[in-house]
Write an enzyme that holds these catalytic residues in place. Sequence first.
Site: not given
Ligand code: MEZ
Length: 559
Positions: A328, A348
Amino acid sequence: MSYPPEMNELIKRVEKTRPARVERKKRGEEFPSIPLEKRGEMLKKYHPDFIKGNKRPIKIGPNKEYAISNEVVDLLEAKSRVDPDKINLSTAHFETDVLIIGGGGAGNAAALLARQQGAKVLIATKLRNGDANTMMAEGGIQAATKLEKDSPYFHYLDVMGGGHFKNDPELVYTLVNKAPKVMKWLVEDLGGMFSKFPDGRLKSMHGGGTSRKRMHYAGDITGAEIMRTLRDEVQNYPDDIKILEFSPAVELILNEHGQCAGAVLYNMETEEYYVVKAKAVVLATGGSGRLHIQDYMTTNHYGATGDGLVLGYRAGVKLCFLHTVQYHPTGAVFPEQAEGLLITEKFRGAGANLVNIDGEQFVYEREPRDVEASGIIRECSPEVGKGVPTPTGKFGVWLDSPMIDMLWGEGTVAKEFPGKVILFKRYDIDISKEPMLIYPTLHYQNGGLEINAKSETSLPGLFVAGEIAGGIHGENRLMGNSLLDVTVFGRIAGENAAVFAKQKARVGRLTLEHVKRYHKELEEAGIVTDRVAPMLLPDYSNPEVRKKQLTSSYLGTLR
Ligand code: MEZ
């Protein structure tokens, strides 16, 4: 603790460029997106999946020669936690129609649908019911509910594009077409409390890689709300759905007809093994962030150790798409107590820029996740050298959350991001006034066990749903499609498992022969090891493991 003086000095550079960046946003001028033809080059250079030496081919099992992360191969090239000759399969401690392994979103959704089909259900879960990555998800769930501007067709194209067009088309078709119905189920039938406009319409926004605003949310705690909704509903049926907590599965059990017919569970409190006999099994054990692939910190819950991969693989189910892992883009990297924790992409989506040490924006903030994470890694690399140093010697870039109040009005951050406001307030940081320091964090297992659109595997009687399944997201998942996938495929798996239990399950002698065969294969491949799998929990008593995530020493910050 607030930001130390040297970081406050650097924040001044962000403040200096902020008004102009906000004005640009207001005029609708976006930072240029990385052209499609340049993305591959960028990924190859900076994405952790492409670092040489961090993958190796599996030596045994149905995917022999498939090269995936060393940490996952270590699990697959390990022995069972049990000696199959010492487990007495002739007396079952529990019997049920459908055994569901895993207490996250997929497991609970499966339980509800299996029950609706008249099945008696047992959920066996490693920690408490609901201790799962579903609970940790923040920013949203995608569904094309606003048909005046969107449709499953556009959702399909976005999912395929995000996954580099490698996704299994049948699975994506099922995901996007079932999405609107699943939203209705969660909100109208089960009472999930989502963010709405005063007239009752669901709010929605963009996520990385989406062509339409179809991300529905409950503040920045969408996963927790979905988990609460599903778990509350499960608790309404104590006669039909039993729950065994602190009881992870350590092996699947087959019957003499080659069907999946139960599992061996490990009671973490008494350290006893239990035999569960079932007519069908749903494997919904979630992801594997706690393997800390390539030493990355993770957003994942404490029990996310890839157990289902081991169980399914030993029983002969193939793996797919595990050669890619999702980092992430925005995990907290300061303060150190919060390291790795998810800072939702919704920031974002709401317009917050990512900026470097000089307060300059360097990447469009809504690229697909693999591209966005690569952009951040590049900015912090010695080659570019524009990362912001932390007091512990790490680097990150700023996520400029104060822009959100400037764009949408005072109080928006407090209203839309209550979870993160509370988290940072503990460290005396006001994220409506000060930016957050972030770096990519291990978030999602893009691949997993092979399934078809009915959530069936190659092993009759074994159904798989949620993060443990592969193919839906191809080589890169887009935001909000995971909460959707656990609900859509959890429901499908539960329903089809109940039908299998009624119509196809055969009575027959139980066996762990597949585990013995696996042990033999290990031996024949010359793999001499003390490793046992599934791992069940990360070993943070080992300093080598502990240093991968400082939050492990501060368990109070984990939800
Ligand atoms: O789907 C995801 O991983 C999610 C909802 C993450 C996020 O950035 O909030």
